[in-house]
Design a protein around this motif. Sequence first.
Motif, mmCIF file in Angstrom:
data_model
loop_
_atom_site.group_PDB
_atom_site.id
_atom_site.type_symbol
_atom_site.label_atom_id
_atom_site.label_comp_id
_atom_site.label_asym_id
_atom_site.label_seq_id
_atom_site.Cartn_x
_atom_site.Cartn_y
_atom_site.Cartn_z
ATOM 1 N N THR A 278 0.817 -1.215 0.000
ATOM 2 C CA THR A 278 0.000 0.000 0.000
ATOM 3 C C THR A 278 0.855 1.272 0.000
ATOM 4 O OG1 THR A 278 -0.151 -0.136 2.428
ATOM 5 C CG2 THR A 278 -1.947 -1.102 1.147
ATOM 6 N N HIS A 279 2.045 1.190 0.599
ATOM 7 C CA HIS A 279 2.902 2.375 0.671
ATOM 8 C C HIS A 279 3.858 2.491 -0.512
ATOM 9 C CE1 HIS A 279 1.467 2.388 4.828
ATOM 10 N NE2 HIS A 279 1.892 3.631 4.911
ATOM 11 N N SER A 280 3.868 1.495 -1.374
ATOM 12 C CA SER A 280 4.784 1.540 -2.519
ATOM 13 C C SER A 280 4.047 1.635 -3.847
ATOM 14 C CB SER A 280 5.654 0.271 -2.529
ATOM 15 O OG SER A 280 4.866 -0.891 -2.783
ATOM 16 N N ARG A 281 2.786 2.002 -3.803
ATOM 17 C CA ARG A 281 2.065 2.137 -5.065
ATOM 18 C C ARG A 281 2.666 3.282 -5.868
ATOM 19 N NH1 ARG A 281 -4.098 0.811 -2.856
ATOM 20 N NH2 ARG A 281 -3.608 -1.357 -2.322
ATOM 21 N N TRP A 282 2.434 3.233 -7.159
ATOM 22 C CA TRP A 282 3.124 4.163 -8.042
ATOM 23 C C TRP A 282 2.881 5.613 -7.668
ATOM 24 C CZ3 TRP A 282 7.015 2.400 -10.506
ATOM 25 C CH2 TRP A 282 7.035 1.102 -11.023
ATOM 26 N N ASN A 283 1.674 5.948 -7.223
ATOM 27 C CA ASN A 283 1.415 7.343 -6.862
ATOM 28 C C ASN A 283 2.188 7.753 -5.617
ATOM 29 O OD1 ASN A 283 -0.380 5.697 -5.241
ATOM 30 N ND2 ASN A 283 -1.373 7.593 -4.611
ATOM 31 N N GLN A 284 2.500 6.777 -4.734
ATOM 32 C CA GLN A 284 3.336 7.059 -3.569
ATOM 33 C C GLN A 284 4.796 7.239 -3.996
ATOM 34 O OE1 GLN A 284 2.146 7.436 -0.530
ATOM 35 N NE2 GLN A 284 0.074 6.675 -0.777
ATOM 36 N N LEU A 285 5.247 6.377 -4.902
ATOM 37 C CA LEU A 285 6.622 6.490 -5.394
ATOM 38 C C LEU A 285 6.817 7.767 -6.200
ATOM 39 C CD1 LEU A 285 7.257 2.813 -6.569
ATOM 40 C CD2 LEU A 285 8.038 3.892 -4.454
ATOM 41 N N LYS A 286 5.733 8.267 -6.773
ATOM 42 C CA LYS A 286 5.817 9.494 -7.562
ATOM 43 C C LYS A 286 6.327 10.657 -6.726
ATOM 44 C CE LYS A 286 2.864 12.488 -10.404
ATOM 45 N NZ LYS A 286 1.489 12.686 -10.927
ATOM 46 N N ALA A 287 5.869 10.737 -5.473
ATOM 47 C CA ALA A 287 6.310 11.809 -4.585
ATOM 48 C C ALA A 287 7.804 11.712 -4.314
ATOM 49 C CB ALA A 287 5.532 11.759 -3.271
ATOM 50 N N LEU A 288 8.327 10.477 -4.231
ATOM 51 C CA LEU A 288 9.760 10.290 -4.003
ATOM 52 C C LEU A 288 10.546 10.535 -5.277
ATOM 53 C CD1 LEU A 288 9.639 7.045 -1.818
ATOM 54 C CD2 LEU A 288 10.153 9.357 -1.030
ATOM 55 N N GLY A 289 10.046 9.982 -6.384
ATOM 56 C CA GLY A 289 10.779 10.083 -7.639
ATOM 57 C C GLY A 289 10.892 11.489 -8.175
ATOM 58 N N SER A 290 9.990 12.366 -7.792
ATOM 59 C CA SER A 290 10.009 13.743 -8.293
ATOM 60 C C SER A 290 10.500 14.747 -7.256
ATOM 61 C CB SER A 290 8.607 14.148 -8.761
ATOM 62 O OG SER A 290 7.673 14.052 -7.688
ATOM 63 N N ARG B 185 7.553 -2.488 -7.420
ATOM 64 C CA ARG B 185 7.217 -1.309 -6.615
ATOM 65 C C ARG B 185 7.827 -1.396 -5.215
ATOM 66 N NH1 ARG B 185 2.574 -1.135 -5.010
ATOM 67 N NH2 ARG B 185 1.444 -2.868 -5.956
ATOM 68 N N ILE B 186 7.704 -2.560 -4.600
ATOM 69 C CA ILE B 186 8.254 -2.732 -3.256
ATOM 70 C C ILE B 186 9.773 -2.591 -3.289
ATOM 71 C CG2 ILE B 186 8.597 -4.412 -1.400
ATOM 72 C CD1 ILE B 186 5.789 -5.438 -1.918
ATOM 73 N N SER B 187 10.403 -3.142 -4.320
ATOM 74 C CA SER B 187 11.859 -3.029 -4.447
ATOM 75 C C SER B 187 12.277 -1.570 -4.589
ATOM 76 C CB SER B 187 12.348 -3.834 -5.651
ATOM 77 O OG SER B 187 12.054 -5.206 -5.499
ATOM 78 N N LEU B 188 11.537 -0.808 -5.385
ATOM 79 C CA LEU B 188 11.853 0.611 -5.558
ATOM 80 C C LEU B 188 11.650 1.382 -4.257
ATOM 81 C CD1 LEU B 188 10.356 1.458 -9.073
ATOM 82 C CD2 LEU B 188 12.703 0.939 -8.458
ATOM 83 N N TYR B 189 10.588 1.045 -3.540
ATOM 84 C CA TYR B 189 10.337 1.707 -2.252
ATOM 85 C C TYR B 189 11.505 1.470 -1.294
ATOM 86 C CZ TYR B 189 7.928 3.019 2.063
ATOM 87 O OH TYR B 189 7.582 3.613 3.263
#
Length: 219
Positions: A21-33, A188-192
């Motif tokens: 739930t914490h590694s969904r793409w919209n969550q990663l978007k905040a980190l990636g940008s 996604r989890i790996s990226l998180y």
Amino acid sequence: MAQLAQTILRKWKKAIFWLETHSRWNQLKALGSSNLVRASVLMPAFGYMLLLNDKVHEYLTIKYDGWLLDYLPGVWRIWLLFYGSFFLAVATILYSVFCPPEVKRYSSAFEMADGEAKHQWNMDQSKMVQDYVKNLYAKRPEWLKALTNPTGLNFDADVRHFPDPPAYLSKFLIHQWTLRDMQLRGLRISLYLLFAIGLGLIAIPAVFTFLQVTSLPVK
């Protein structure tokens, strides 16, 4: 023994669910940008600092008996900055490659529906959207079936027969964004985790430096 195994399995499932739930793409978007992650392009600079730091240490030890060494950052700090920025750079590259374009462009499913529904209707692409969402549901993995449901969607209905076609088409677009946001769970989890490790490695020398600066005597 069986009860212990069940307890461990239950906690493991909770951990995976939390990560999912914490590694969904919209969550990663905040980190990636984020600006901090964008600064990971400085990774080569930290590499040069590592090489330079050793040479400066050697030079100062020979020329000045090493008394200036106290004013140089510790090599371990530069190593942490180097590896931290490396993890962030890798995570950012993978995010840029694999993040669905729907999530990159829109912050939420409702924003996508508002921005795309009327446009798709005017372009006579309603059936294409319906088929695309239908295909997403057909190909979703088992774990995702427990979290998503196409209830309320009629993939064979002619959208033109509804009183407000764009509004009905919006439902499909909301499901499209939601499904795309949850795709590729393992990646996604790996990226998180990569983002978390990278930020953690960078935070350690920052905290130590902050504590040292604040502990300096005031003249």
